[in-house]
Write a protein that holds these residues in place. Structure first.
Motif, PDB file in Angstrom:
ATOM      1  N   MET A  78       0.731  -1.038   0.105  1.00  0.00           N
ATOM      2  CA  MET A  78      -0.064  -0.141  -0.087  1.00  0.00           C
ATOM      3  C   MET A  78       1.011   1.260   0.117  1.00  0.00           C
ATOM      4  SD  MET A  78      -2.824   1.257   2.848  1.00  0.00           S
ATOM      5  CE  MET A  78      -3.739  -0.117   2.661  1.00  0.00           C
ATOM      6  N   SER A  79       0.664   2.527  -0.960  1.00  0.00           N
ATOM      7  CA  SER A  79       1.404   3.436  -0.980  1.00  0.00           C
ATOM      8  C   SER A  79       1.415   4.163   0.357  1.00  0.00           C
ATOM      9  CB  SER A  79       0.992   4.287  -2.277  1.00  0.00           C
ATOM     10  OG  SER A  79      -0.327   4.802  -1.884  1.00  0.00           O
ATOM     11  N   ALA A  80       2.095   5.377   0.600  1.00  0.00           N
ATOM     12  CA  ALA A  80       1.790   6.039   1.460  1.00  0.00           C
ATOM     13  C   ALA A  80       0.649   6.921   1.421  1.00  0.00           C
ATOM     14  CB  ALA A  80       3.234   7.032   1.748  1.00  0.00           C
ATOM     15  N   SER A  81       0.408   7.222   0.388  1.00  0.00           N
ATOM     16  CA  SER A  81      -0.817   8.174  -0.045  1.00  0.00           C
ATOM     17  C   SER A  81      -1.977   7.495   0.468  1.00  0.00           C
ATOM     18  CB  SER A  81      -0.929   8.558  -1.410  1.00  0.00           C
ATOM     19  OG  SER A  81      -0.038   9.388  -1.692  1.00  0.00           O
ATOM     20  N   ALA A  82      -2.119   5.918   0.048  1.00  0.00           N
ATOM     21  CA  ALA A  82      -3.371   5.273   0.245  1.00  0.00           C
ATOM     22  C   ALA A  82      -3.608   5.062   1.854  1.00  0.00           C
ATOM     23  CB  ALA A  82      -3.246   3.975  -0.483  1.00  0.00           C
ATOM     24  N   ARG A  83      -2.311   5.012   2.782  1.00  0.00           N
ATOM     25  CA  ARG A  83      -2.523   4.803   3.966  1.00  0.00           C
ATOM     26  C   ARG A  83      -3.201   5.734   4.923  1.00  0.00           C
ATOM     27  NH1 ARG A  83       2.839   2.355   3.176  1.00  0.00           N
ATOM     28  NH2 ARG A  83       3.863   4.240   3.943  1.00  0.00           N
ATOM     29  N   LYS A  84      -3.087   7.037   4.268  1.00  0.00           N
ATOM     30  CA  LYS A  84      -3.743   8.124   4.955  1.00  0.00           C
ATOM     31  C   LYS A  84      -5.040   8.349   4.372  1.00  0.00           C
ATOM     32  CE  LYS A  84       0.718  10.585   5.747  1.00  0.00           C
ATOM     33  NZ  LYS A  84       1.644  11.623   5.658  1.00  0.00           N
ATOM     34  N   ASP A  85      -5.783   7.410   3.585  1.00  0.00           N
ATOM     35  CA  ASP A  85      -7.190   7.690   3.099  1.00  0.00           C
ATOM     36  C   ASP A  85      -8.048   7.445   4.258  1.00  0.00           C
ATOM     37  OD1 ASP A  85      -6.060   7.982   0.424  1.00  0.00           O
ATOM     38  OD2 ASP A  85      -6.547   6.313  -0.159  1.00  0.00           O
ATOM     39  N   THR A  86      -8.988   8.550   4.074  1.00  0.00           N
ATOM     40  CA  THR A  86     -10.315   7.962   5.056  1.00  0.00           C
ATOM     41  C   THR A  86     -11.129   7.039   4.515  1.00  0.00           C
ATOM     42  OG1 THR A  86     -11.547   9.363   3.827  1.00  0.00           O
ATOM     43  CG2 THR A  86     -10.379  10.566   5.647  1.00  0.00           C
ATOM     44  N   PRO A  87     -11.719   6.376   5.271  1.00  0.00           N
ATOM     45  CA  PRO A  87     -12.614   5.240   4.656  1.00  0.00           C
ATOM     46  C   PRO A  87     -13.379   5.573   3.497  1.00  0.00           C
ATOM     47  CG  PRO A  87     -13.030   5.383   7.037  1.00  0.00           C
ATOM     48  CD  PRO A  87     -12.300   6.418   6.619  1.00  0.00           C
ATOM     49  N   GLU A  88     -13.942   6.859   3.346  1.00  0.00           N
ATOM     50  CA  GLU A  88     -14.464   7.376   2.042  1.00  0.00           C
ATOM     51  C   GLU A  88     -13.641   7.138   0.881  1.00  0.00           C
ATOM     52  OE1 GLU A  88     -14.753   8.645   5.057  1.00  0.00           O
ATOM     53  OE2 GLU A  88     -16.927   8.170   5.479  1.00  0.00           O
ATOM     54  N   GLN A  89     -12.440   7.870   1.081  1.00  0.00           N
ATOM     55  CA  GLN A  89     -11.368   7.963   0.178  1.00  0.00           C
ATOM     56  C   GLN A  89     -10.845   6.575  -0.243  1.00  0.00           C
ATOM     57  OE1 GLN A  89      -8.712  10.536   2.358  1.00  0.00           O
ATOM     58  NE2 GLN A  89      -9.613  12.375   1.104  1.00  0.00           N
ATOM     59  N   ALA A  90     -10.648   5.705   0.750  1.00  0.00           N
ATOM     60  CA  ALA A  90     -10.256   4.392   0.397  1.00  0.00           C
ATOM     61  C   ALA A  90     -11.114   3.786  -0.634  1.00  0.00           C
ATOM     62  CB  ALA A  90      -9.914   3.601   1.535  1.00  0.00           C
ATOM     63  N   GLU A  91     -12.446   3.695  -0.465  1.00  0.00           N
ATOM     64  CA  GLU A  91     -13.389   3.426  -1.237  1.00  0.00           C
ATOM     65  C   GLU A  91     -13.516   3.898  -2.584  1.00  0.00           C
ATOM     66  OE1 GLU A  91     -18.438   2.863  -1.211  1.00  0.00           O
ATOM     67  OE2 GLU A  91     -17.520   3.698   0.385  1.00  0.00           O
ATOM     68  N   PHE A  92     -13.259   5.254  -2.743  1.00  0.00           N
ATOM     69  CA  PHE A  92     -13.260   5.780  -3.963  1.00  0.00           C
ATOM     70  C   PHE A  92     -12.020   5.527  -4.746  1.00  0.00           C
ATOM     71  CE2 PHE A  92     -11.847   9.717  -6.535  1.00  0.00           C
ATOM     72  CZ  PHE A  92     -12.836   9.553  -7.569  1.00  0.00           C
ATOM     73  N   ARG A  93     -10.794   5.274  -3.963  1.00  0.00           N
ATOM     74  CA  ARG A  93      -9.500   4.776  -4.607  1.00  0.00           C
ATOM     75  C   ARG A  93      -9.721   3.503  -5.343  1.00  0.00           C
ATOM     76  NH1 ARG A  93      -4.458   6.577  -4.093  1.00  0.00           N
ATOM     77  NH2 ARG A  93      -4.824   7.852  -2.484  1.00  0.00           N
ATOM     78  N   GLN A  94     -10.346   2.378  -4.538  1.00  0.00           N
ATOM     79  CA  GLN A  94     -10.462   0.992  -5.003  1.00  0.00           C
ATOM     80  C   GLN A  94     -11.502   1.127  -6.309  1.00  0.00           C
ATOM     81  OE1 GLN A  94      -9.181  -1.475  -4.164  1.00  0.00           O
ATOM     82  NE2 GLN A  94     -10.163  -2.781  -5.575  1.00  0.00           N
ATOM     83  N   TYR A  95     -12.583   2.051  -5.999  1.00  0.00           N
ATOM     84  CA  TYR A  95     -13.435   2.283  -7.142  1.00  0.00           C
ATOM     85  C   TYR A  95     -12.664   2.549  -8.495  1.00  0.00           C
ATOM     86  CZ  TYR A  95     -16.431   4.761 -10.660  1.00  0.00           C
ATOM     87  OH  TYR A  95     -17.168   5.178 -11.903  1.00  0.00           O
ATOM     88  N   CYS A  96     -11.657   3.676  -8.382  1.00  0.00           N
ATOM     89  CA  CYS A  96     -10.893   4.165  -9.305  1.00  0.00           C
ATOM     90  C   CYS A  96     -10.235   3.040 -10.076  1.00  0.00           C
ATOM     91  CB  CYS A  96     -10.089   5.387  -8.937  1.00  0.00           C
ATOM     92  SG  CYS A  96     -10.895   6.811  -8.536  1.00  0.00           S
ATOM     93  N   ARG A  97      -9.490   2.051  -9.177  1.00  0.00           N
ATOM     94  CA  ARG A  97      -8.641   1.224  -9.730  1.00  0.00           C
ATOM     95  C   ARG A  97      -9.476   0.105 -10.502  1.00  0.00           C
ATOM     96  NH1 ARG A  97      -4.668   0.074  -4.436  1.00  0.00           N
ATOM     97  NH2 ARG A  97      -3.418   2.037  -4.645  1.00  0.00           N
ATOM     98  N   GLN A  98     -10.643  -0.158  -9.933  1.00  0.00           N
ATOM     99  CA  GLN A  98     -11.257  -1.199 -10.901  1.00  0.00           C
ATOM    100  C   GLN A  98     -11.839  -0.662 -11.857  1.00  0.00           C
ATOM    101  OE1 GLN A  98     -14.415  -2.176  -7.917  1.00  0.00           O
ATOM    102  NE2 GLN A  98     -13.053  -3.707  -6.865  1.00  0.00           N
TER     103      GLN A  98
END
Length: 411
Positions: free
Chosen positions: A1-21
């Motif tokens: 997991m990148s340093a940026s991803a580790r600092k994501d809020t739950p909502e941001q983490a969900e959005f990041r996963q959506y973007c990747r998919q």
């Protein structure tokens, strides 16, 4: 997991996963035409149409305009555009062609435009359907931007514009221009006003666009001539005479060399035909023959390459500071610093690449023997424009010294 991803809020983490998919399923295939190194050098209709189609699909998926309110065509999210940008870069997607619109026009219109104008212009800007350009520099006004002389005379609820803008990237494709001009000749700063102008609709009717061909052969630059162009007062941003203040919004975003397309930061680049960063520089050194060995075995070149790698890694960490509120006490501090560092780093990397390539570094794009498809000499020649655009490196240092550090003015 990148340093940026580790600092994501739950909502941001969900959005990041959506973007990747989404990117894994919808990343476009190889372009049917050779793409330029940057969106500012788009020269042909096929290049533009391919990139516009990509931007529109990314916008419709919610990856562009994320942080803008939904009522102006945005996604209504909080601090999520940087996540979409990070994931697009990681996926090596094509760059977004409407870089001036996303990085400069959108935040300026958002902060200074009338509500009706925002709702009308921003959705098509985000989607890439309307390309934007910037009308700031003139033949007699570049780094001294407040000296612009393009003039607008008021006639009822209309303005009649006459003047000459230059170094106008993407004007040959642009529907709209953000335009700084003079409405009062008796005041240098308070005599400036700021408009958005539909230049495509006015071609041949008060607007002339002429290409400027660079030493690289690219024609992304243009000059734009205004001759009695009539525009409505509703296209003016903010109050009359407040153009300098509005322009500062644009410039702060233009000079932001980090994550783009949010109301707080400007522009993005990702995979075109070839990356021109330290990773690609290392690959070039490993694959370039030098005598009986490789360029990577030359200790002098190795030192130069490592200096570029260290500077690039340091710059990546510097960009992370842009989200530290304690460092945002002065609005010019990080944008000017980042622009200065990014432009000079790009020049250093390209210069080192030519030293690695040796004589072969002079081969042009069309030559099959050109290292990395001939992209490095293009990057080197274009790098000098980067240290001039949005204020030269010398101007950046003067502003940082005088206005941020409080040093005495240079003579």
């Amino acid at each position: 997991m990148s340093a940026s991803a580790r600092k994501d809020t739950p909502e941001q983490a969900e959005f990041r996963q959506y973007c990747r998919q989404w990117l894994a399923q919808h990343k476009p295939g190889e372009p049917p035409v050779r793409l330029p190194q940057s969106p500012l050098e788009i020269m042909t209709e096929p290049q533009l149409h391919y990139l516009q189609a990509w931007q529109k699909s990314a916008y419709e998926a919610g990856l562009i305009g994320c942080d803008y309110p939904q009522e102006v065509g945005g996604g209504g999210r909080g601090d999520c555009q940087r996540i979409a940008n990070q994931e697009m870069i990681a996926a090596r997607t094509p760059f977004l062609p409407n870089v001036i619109g996303l990085g400069m026009a959108a935040p300026t219109v958002f902060y200074h435009g009338q509500e009706e104008l925002k709702r009308r212009l921003l959705p098509r800007l985000f989607s890439g359907e309307d390309i934007w350009c910037q009308g700031f520099s003139e033949p007699g006004a570049g780094s001294d931007l407040a000296s612009v002389q393009t003039f607008a005379e008021r006639r009822g609820d209309k303005w009649v514009i006459n003047g000459h803008k230059v170094w106008t990237s993407l004007a040959h494709f642009a529907e709209w221009m953000i335009l700084l001009l003079r409405t009062d000749r008796s005041h240098k700063y308070d005599g400036l006003s700021y408009f958005v102008v539909p230049i495509r609709a006015a071609l041949g009717k008060g607007v002339t666009v002429r290409p400027l061909i660079k030493i690289t052969g690219e024609t992304g630059f243009n000059e734009v001539i205004f001759e009695d162009l009539e525009v409505d007062d509703s296209y003016r941003l903010d109050e009359l005479g407040k153009g300098w203040q509005v322009a500062m919004t644009t410039l702060l975003h233009e000079r932001s060399a980090g994550e783009l397309q949010t109301p707080r930061a400007g522009g993005m680049k990702s995979g075109a035909t070839h990356d021109t960063n330290s990773r690609s520089l290392i690959e070039l050194a490993r694959t370039t023959r030098r005598g009986e060995g490789r360029a990577a075995d030359d200790p002098v070149l190795r030192d130069r390459i490592m200096r570029a790698v260290i500077r690039e890694k340091a710059f990546e960490q510097t960009l992370r500071r842009s989200r530290n509120q304690a460092l945002l006490d002065h609005p010019m501090r990080l944008p000017l610093q980042n622009k200065l560092l990014a432009s000079e780093l790009a020049q250093e990397v390209a210069d080192t690449a030519l030293a690695v390539a040796g004589a072969a570094g002079s081969l042009y794009l069309a030559d099959d023997n050109a290292p990395a498809g001939g992209q490095w000499p293009m990057a080197y020649m274009n790098s000098f424009g980067m240290t001039i655009a949005a204020g030269t490196s010398e101007v950046q240092r003067n502003i940082l010294g005088e206005r941020v550090l409080g040093m005495s003015k240079s003579k």
